[in-house]
Design a protein around this motif. Sequence first.
Motif, mmCIF file in Angstrom:
data_model
loop_
_atom_site.group_PDB
_atom_site.id
_atom_site.type_symbol
_atom_site.label_atom_id
_atom_site.label_comp_id
_atom_site.label_asym_id
_atom_site.label_seq_id
_atom_site.Cartn_x
_atom_site.Cartn_y
_atom_site.Cartn_z
ATOM 1 N N ARG A 16 -4.305 -3.406 -6.306
ATOM 2 C CA ARG A 16 -5.456 -2.695 -5.745
ATOM 3 C C ARG A 16 -5.039 -1.312 -5.259
ATOM 4 N N SER A 17 -3.884 -1.222 -4.651
ATOM 5 C CA SER A 17 -3.390 0.056 -4.155
ATOM 6 C C SER A 17 -3.134 1.036 -5.294
ATOM 7 N N LYS B 180 -6.301 2.553 -6.613
ATOM 8 C CA LYS B 180 -6.975 3.484 -5.704
ATOM 9 C C LYS B 180 -6.345 4.875 -5.675
ATOM 10 N N PRO C 129 3.790 0.399 -3.683
ATOM 11 C CA PRO C 129 3.359 -0.754 -4.479
ATOM 12 C C PRO C 129 4.270 -1.100 -5.654
ATOM 13 N N THR D 244 0.820 -1.215 0.000
ATOM 14 C CA THR D 244 0.000 0.000 0.000
ATOM 15 C C THR D 244 0.851 1.260 0.000
ATOM 16 N N THR D 245 2.011 1.229 0.645
ATOM 17 C CA THR D 245 2.832 2.443 0.732
ATOM 18 C C THR D 245 3.793 2.609 -0.444
#
Length: 112
Positions: free
Chosen positions: A105-106, A109, A47, A44-45
Amino acid sequence: LDADAVDAAPEAYAILATPDAALGLASYGATTVLAAMAGPDRATTRPIIPLLMAVKILVDALIGAKLTVDQWTKHRAFCFWCLLGALASVISVPLATLETRAALRSVRKVPQ
């Protein structure tokens, strides 16, 4: 199994006139660095790191599969250590899947 027939073949020294085992160790070293980078929340941070690792692992698996086929078709022999390395590469693909999906996914988004 006949490692000598495979490992001493000219193809084993085709890249940079270097034994392919040494190149394989360097490649696995690069994969290890990618696997160790950026901490547990990197999907998430940061990717890009797991995505790069996923591409690297997939390429390694494809090369391992090709070299395994080449061992049989060109030499009618297999090298145990080469088979073990190819198997490790192939097994790594599903192991990286969850993190790769989280990274994708990250990326999707990201605010516009």
